[in-house]
Design an enzyme around this catalytic site. Sequence first.
Site, PDB file in Angstrom:
ATOM      1  N   ASP A 140      55.695  41.796  41.561  1.00 26.79           N
ATOM      2  CA  ASP A 140      55.296  42.346  40.258  1.00 26.79           C
ATOM      3  C   ASP A 140      56.465  43.051  39.604  1.00 26.79           C
ATOM      4  O   ASP A 140      56.930  44.082  40.088  1.00 26.79           O
ATOM      5  CB  ASP A 140      54.150  43.348  40.454  1.00 26.79           C
ATOM      6  CG  ASP A 140      53.658  43.898  39.116  1.00 26.79           C
ATOM      7  OD1 ASP A 140      52.783  43.264  38.514  1.00 26.79           O
ATOM      8  OD2 ASP A 140      54.177  44.952  38.679  1.00 26.79           O
TER       9      ASP A 140
ATOM     10  N   LYS B 194      55.703  41.380  32.618  1.00 22.51           N
ATOM     11  CA  LYS B 194      54.894  42.004  31.558  1.00 22.51           C
ATOM     12  C   LYS B 194      55.706  42.140  30.273  1.00 22.51           C
ATOM     13  O   LYS B 194      56.919  42.381  30.311  1.00 22.51           O
ATOM     14  CB  LYS B 194      54.434  43.405  31.996  1.00 22.51           C
ATOM     15  CG  LYS B 194      53.892  43.462  33.413  1.00 22.51           C
ATOM     16  CD  LYS B 194      53.351  44.826  33.802  1.00 22.51           C
ATOM     17  CE  LYS B 194      53.143  44.906  35.298  1.00 22.51           C
ATOM     18  NZ  LYS B 194      54.335  45.280  36.063  1.00 22.51           N
TER      19      LYS B 194
ATOM     20  N   LYS C  40      55.020  49.586  46.115  1.00 20.68           N
ATOM     21  CA  LYS C  40      56.480  49.491  45.976  1.00 20.68           C
ATOM     22  C   LYS C  40      57.147  50.284  47.097  1.00 20.68           C
ATOM     23  O   LYS C  40      56.715  51.393  47.440  1.00 20.68           O
ATOM     24  CB  LYS C  40      56.905  50.074  44.623  1.00 20.68           C
ATOM     25  CG  LYS C  40      58.403  50.274  44.446  1.00 20.68           C
ATOM     26  CD  LYS C  40      58.845  51.707  44.747  1.00 20.68           C
ATOM     27  CE  LYS C  40      60.341  51.908  44.639  1.00 20.68           C
ATOM     28  NZ  LYS C  40      60.777  53.231  45.126  1.00 20.68           N
ATOM     29  N   SER C  41      58.203  49.742  47.660  1.00 20.28           N
ATOM     30  CA  SER C  41      59.073  50.521  48.536  1.00 20.28           C
ATOM     31  C   SER C  41      60.442  49.868  48.556  1.00 20.28           C
ATOM     32  O   SER C  41      60.544  48.648  48.442  1.00 20.28           O
ATOM     33  CB  SER C  41      58.518  50.585  49.970  1.00 20.28           C
ATOM     34  OG  SER C  41      59.422  51.282  50.794  1.00 20.28           O
TER      35      SER C  41
ATOM     36  N   LEU D 148      49.466  53.810  45.898  1.00 23.88           N
ATOM     37  CA  LEU D 148      49.610  54.969  46.801  1.00 23.88           C
ATOM     38  C   LEU D 148      49.706  56.261  46.000  1.00 23.88           C
ATOM     39  O   LEU D 148      50.030  57.317  46.552  1.00 23.88           O
ATOM     40  CB  LEU D 148      50.881  54.811  47.660  1.00 23.88           C
ATOM     41  CG  LEU D 148      50.988  53.506  48.456  1.00 23.88           C
ATOM     42  CD1 LEU D 148      52.368  53.396  49.132  1.00 23.88           C
ATOM     43  CD2 LEU D 148      49.882  53.429  49.508  1.00 23.88           C
TER      44      LEU D 148
ATOM     45  N   ARG E 264      58.973  50.487  55.629  1.00 23.15           N
ATOM     46  CA  ARG E 264      57.735  50.683  54.852  1.00 23.15           C
ATOM     47  C   ARG E 264      57.279  49.379  54.203  1.00 23.15           C
ATOM     48  O   ARG E 264      56.089  49.127  54.082  1.00 23.15           O
ATOM     49  CB  ARG E 264      57.958  51.727  53.759  1.00 23.15           C
ATOM     50  CG  ARG E 264      58.069  53.138  54.280  1.00 23.15           C
ATOM     51  CD  ARG E 264      58.418  54.058  53.131  1.00 23.15           C
ATOM     52  NE  ARG E 264      58.332  55.458  53.489  1.00 23.15           N
ATOM     53  CZ  ARG E 264      58.694  56.439  52.670  1.00 23.15           C
ATOM     54  NH1 ARG E 264      59.169  56.164  51.462  1.00 23.15           N
ATOM     55  NH2 ARG E 264      58.580  57.688  53.053  1.00 23.15           N
TER      56      ARG E 264
ATOM     57  N   TYR F  72      61.257  47.139  33.248  1.00 27.17           N
ATOM     58  CA  TYR F  72      61.859  47.637  34.495  1.00 27.17           C
ATOM     59  C   TYR F  72      63.353  47.300  34.558  1.00 27.17           C
ATOM     60  O   TYR F  72      64.080  47.875  35.370  1.00 27.17           O
ATOM     61  CB  TYR F  72      61.177  47.060  35.741  1.00 27.17           C
ATOM     62  CG  TYR F  72      59.694  47.346  35.885  1.00 27.17           C
ATOM     63  CD1 TYR F  72      59.039  48.271  35.074  1.00 27.17           C
ATOM     64  CD2 TYR F  72      58.936  46.691  36.847  1.00 27.17           C
ATOM     65  CE1 TYR F  72      57.680  48.507  35.211  1.00 27.17           C
ATOM     66  CE2 TYR F  72      57.573  46.936  36.991  1.00 27.17           C
ATOM     67  CZ  TYR F  72      56.959  47.837  36.155  1.00 27.17           C
ATOM     68  OH  TYR F  72      55.610  48.069  36.303  1.00 27.17           O
TER      69      TYR F  72
ATOM     70  N   ASN G 295      53.565  48.196  54.928  1.00 30.89           N
ATOM     71  CA  ASN G 295      52.555  48.084  53.867  1.00 30.89           C
ATOM     72  C   ASN G 295      51.844  46.723  53.865  1.00 30.89           C
ATOM     73  O   ASN G 295      50.772  46.597  53.285  1.00 30.89           O
ATOM     74  CB  ASN G 295      53.182  48.350  52.495  1.00 30.89           C
ATOM     75  CG  ASN G 295      53.629  49.797  52.342  1.00 30.89           C
ATOM     76  OD1 ASN G 295      53.238  50.662  53.121  1.00 30.89           O
ATOM     77  ND2 ASN G 295      54.462  50.067  51.343  1.00 30.89           N
TER      78      ASN G 295
ATOM     79  N   HIS H 115      51.747  44.850  28.687  1.00 35.08           N
ATOM     80  CA  HIS H 115      51.967  46.006  29.569  1.00 35.08           C
ATOM     81  C   HIS H 115      51.055  47.199  29.247  1.00 35.08           C
ATOM     82  O   HIS H 115      50.528  47.848  30.141  1.00 35.08           O
ATOM     83  CB  HIS H 115      53.447  46.421  29.479  1.00 35.08           C
ATOM     84  CG  HIS H 115      53.958  47.119  30.703  1.00 35.08           C
ATOM     85  ND1 HIS H 115      55.238  46.957  31.167  1.00 35.08           N
ATOM     86  CD2 HIS H 115      53.374  47.988  31.553  1.00 35.08           C
ATOM     87  CE1 HIS H 115      55.411  47.703  32.248  1.00 35.08           C
ATOM     88  NE2 HIS H 115      54.294  48.337  32.503  1.00 35.08           N
TER      89      HIS H 115
HETATM   90  N1  LIG Z   1      51.425  48.250  34.716  1.00 39.96           N
HETATM   91  C1  LIG Z   1      51.929  49.465  34.741  1.00 39.96           C
HETATM   92  O1  LIG Z   1      51.905  50.200  33.750  1.00 39.96           O
HETATM   93  C2  LIG Z   1      52.541  49.970  36.010  1.00 39.96           C
HETATM   94  C3  LIG Z   1      52.882  51.324  36.119  1.00 39.96           C
HETATM   95  C4  LIG Z   1      53.429  51.766  37.327  1.00 39.96           C
HETATM   96  C5  LIG Z   1      53.610  50.858  38.368  1.00 39.96           C
HETATM   97  N2  LIG Z   1      53.288  49.538  38.211  1.00 39.96           N
HETATM   98  C6  LIG Z   1      53.483  48.543  39.307  1.00 39.96           C
HETATM   99  O2  LIG Z   1      52.871  49.030  40.502  1.00 39.96           O
HETATM  100  C7  LIG Z   1      53.850  49.075  41.538  1.00 39.96           C
HETATM  101  C8  LIG Z   1      53.547  50.188  42.515  1.00 39.96           C
HETATM  102  O3  LIG Z   1      53.454  51.435  41.844  1.00 39.96           O
HETATM  103  P1  LIG Z   1      54.524  52.619  42.019  1.00 39.96           P
HETATM  104  O4  LIG Z   1      55.831  52.041  42.347  1.00 39.96           O
HETATM  105  O5  LIG Z   1      54.413  53.450  40.803  1.00 39.96           O
HETATM  106  O6  LIG Z   1      53.921  53.511  43.187  1.00 39.96           O
HETATM  107  P2  LIG Z   1      53.338  53.326  44.666  1.00 39.96           P
HETATM  108  O7  LIG Z   1      53.472  51.946  45.162  1.00 39.96           O
HETATM  109  O8  LIG Z   1      51.985  53.967  44.647  1.00 39.96           O
HETATM  110  O9  LIG Z   1      54.283  54.309  45.492  1.00 39.96           O
HETATM  111  C9  LIG Z   1      55.654  54.066  45.662  1.00 39.96           C
HETATM  112  C10 LIG Z   1      56.248  55.285  46.341  1.00 39.96           C
HETATM  113  O10 LIG Z   1      55.653  55.461  47.629  1.00 39.96           O
HETATM  114  C11 LIG Z   1      56.659  55.393  48.614  1.00 39.96           C
HETATM  115  N3  LIG Z   1      56.103  54.597  49.725  1.00 39.96           N
HETATM  116  C12 LIG Z   1      55.927  53.261  49.764  1.00 39.96           C
HETATM  117  N4  LIG Z   1      55.395  52.876  50.929  1.00 39.96           N
HETATM  118  C13 LIG Z   1      55.225  54.008  51.662  1.00 39.96           C
HETATM  119  C14 LIG Z   1      54.748  54.244  52.966  1.00 39.96           C
HETATM  120  N5  LIG Z   1      54.319  53.258  53.742  1.00 39.96           N
HETATM  121  N6  LIG Z   1      54.702  55.533  53.402  1.00 39.96           N
HETATM  122  C15 LIG Z   1      55.128  56.546  52.612  1.00 39.96           C
HETATM  123  N7  LIG Z   1      55.610  56.376  51.359  1.00 39.96           N
HETATM  124  C16 LIG Z   1      55.664  55.096  50.899  1.00 39.96           C
HETATM  125  C17 LIG Z   1      57.852  54.728  47.998  1.00 39.96           C
HETATM  126  O11 LIG Z   1      59.050  55.231  48.568  1.00 39.96           O
HETATM  127  P3  LIG Z   1      60.369  54.329  48.915  1.00 39.96           P
HETATM  128  O12 LIG Z   1      60.508  53.285  47.861  1.00 39.96           O
HETATM  129  O13 LIG Z   1      61.452  55.345  48.893  1.00 39.96           O
HETATM  130  O14 LIG Z   1      60.132  53.750  50.280  1.00 39.96           O
HETATM  131  C18 LIG Z   1      57.731  55.181  46.541  1.00 39.96           C
HETATM  132  O15 LIG Z   1      58.254  56.479  46.383  1.00 39.96           O
HETATM  133  C19 LIG Z   1      55.158  49.264  40.758  1.00 39.96           C
HETATM  134  O16 LIG Z   1      56.290  49.017  41.533  1.00 39.96           O
HETATM  135  C20 LIG Z   1      54.954  48.314  39.611  1.00 39.96           C
HETATM  136  O17 LIG Z   1      55.191  46.990  40.039  1.00 39.96           O
HETATM  137  C21 LIG Z   1      52.752  49.083  37.052  1.00 39.96           C
END
Ligand SMILES: NC(=O)c1ccc[n+]([C@@H]2O[C@H](COP(=O)([O-])OP(=O)(O)OC[C@H]3O[C@@H](n4cnc5c(N)ncnc54)[C@H](OP(=O)(O)O)[C@@H]3O)[C@@H](O)[C@H]2O)c1
Length: 274
Positions: free
Chosen positions: A46, A76, A231-232, A191, A237, A51, A241, A109
Amino acid sequence: MTSAPHITLNNGVRMPQLGFGVFQVPDDETAAAVGHALDAGYRSIDTAAVYGNERGVGRAIADSGVPREELFVTTKLWNADQGYDQALDAFDASLAKLGLDHVDLYLIHWPTPARDLYVETYKALEKILSDGRARAIGVSNFQVPHLRRLMQQTGTVPAVNQVELHPGLQQAELRAFHAEHGIATEAWSPLAQGAVLEDGAITRIAQANGVTPAQVVLRWHLQTGNIVIPKSVTPARIRQNLDVFGFELTGTDLADIAALDRGLRTGPDPDTLN
Ligand SMILES: NC(=O)c1ccc[n+]([C@@H]2O[C@H](COP(=O)([O-])OP(=O)(O)OC[C@H]3O[C@@H](n4cnc5c(N)ncnc54)[C@H](OP(=O)(O)O)[C@@H]3O)[C@@H](O)[C@H]2O)c1
């Protein structure tokens, strides 16, 4: 190698229920992160024009040797590119950066209601769909009134609505609307960017199952029927995940997580972001 189950979208296209998100990953680090994810067994990626890392995603795909038909690539359309012609141009630019001739899912988006362009924009996505350059189209961050209007004024029910969703923001009303209309729910920030990983119920369930809090939260999404895209950039991780198919949450676990719903938004409010 682990692989995720699939959800069948409303046009018959199959989408992995667990994929890999690359928000906030710099373009020059994206190929490595996506490469780790593809090696671990992720097949859905994704990204988004805003981005700034579609090139990195494309590089990882090209270098991986994974057949294109095994992959599910989402990107997006950014807010500033809304409008019929602008959307077609922005889509061309995204495809060129990805180095692909089609994407699997193309999303608006944000609704950006003050611009009042999402209906016209979606008609461009319908053209992209009918030209075979996206296998499915949908939206992101749409609230129920935005979805209702889109469905009244265009001919294609969105395959997916990608919204902020995690134990702190469970989106019951939106999920019920999606279920009623055949729209798949995709959870972003699944997360809560880490903000729910120390909640008591989550850590209790993690200890009981010998897994991590993140694995509990991802398992909750899967059992709830959500598509997830954690995301990581950390290889351990990234693997962890995807390793969420060896345990199951009980009815008590699900009830305890249901009680964590508290209107916790980590991102903007879709009604006011423009
Ligand atoms: N459509 C939209 O408006 C929108 C908005 C936001 C996000 N998104 C999409 O959703 C995806 C995921 O959301 P997100 O990146 O905001 O947040 P997320 O996946 O909820 O959290 C990512 C964070 O959690 C950490 N993490 C990942 N796996 C972990 C684990 N097993 N244990 C502990 N910490 C962990 C990561 O750290 P590290 O990377 O340092 O490991 C990073 O800091 C995005 O990458 C994007 O593709 C879409």
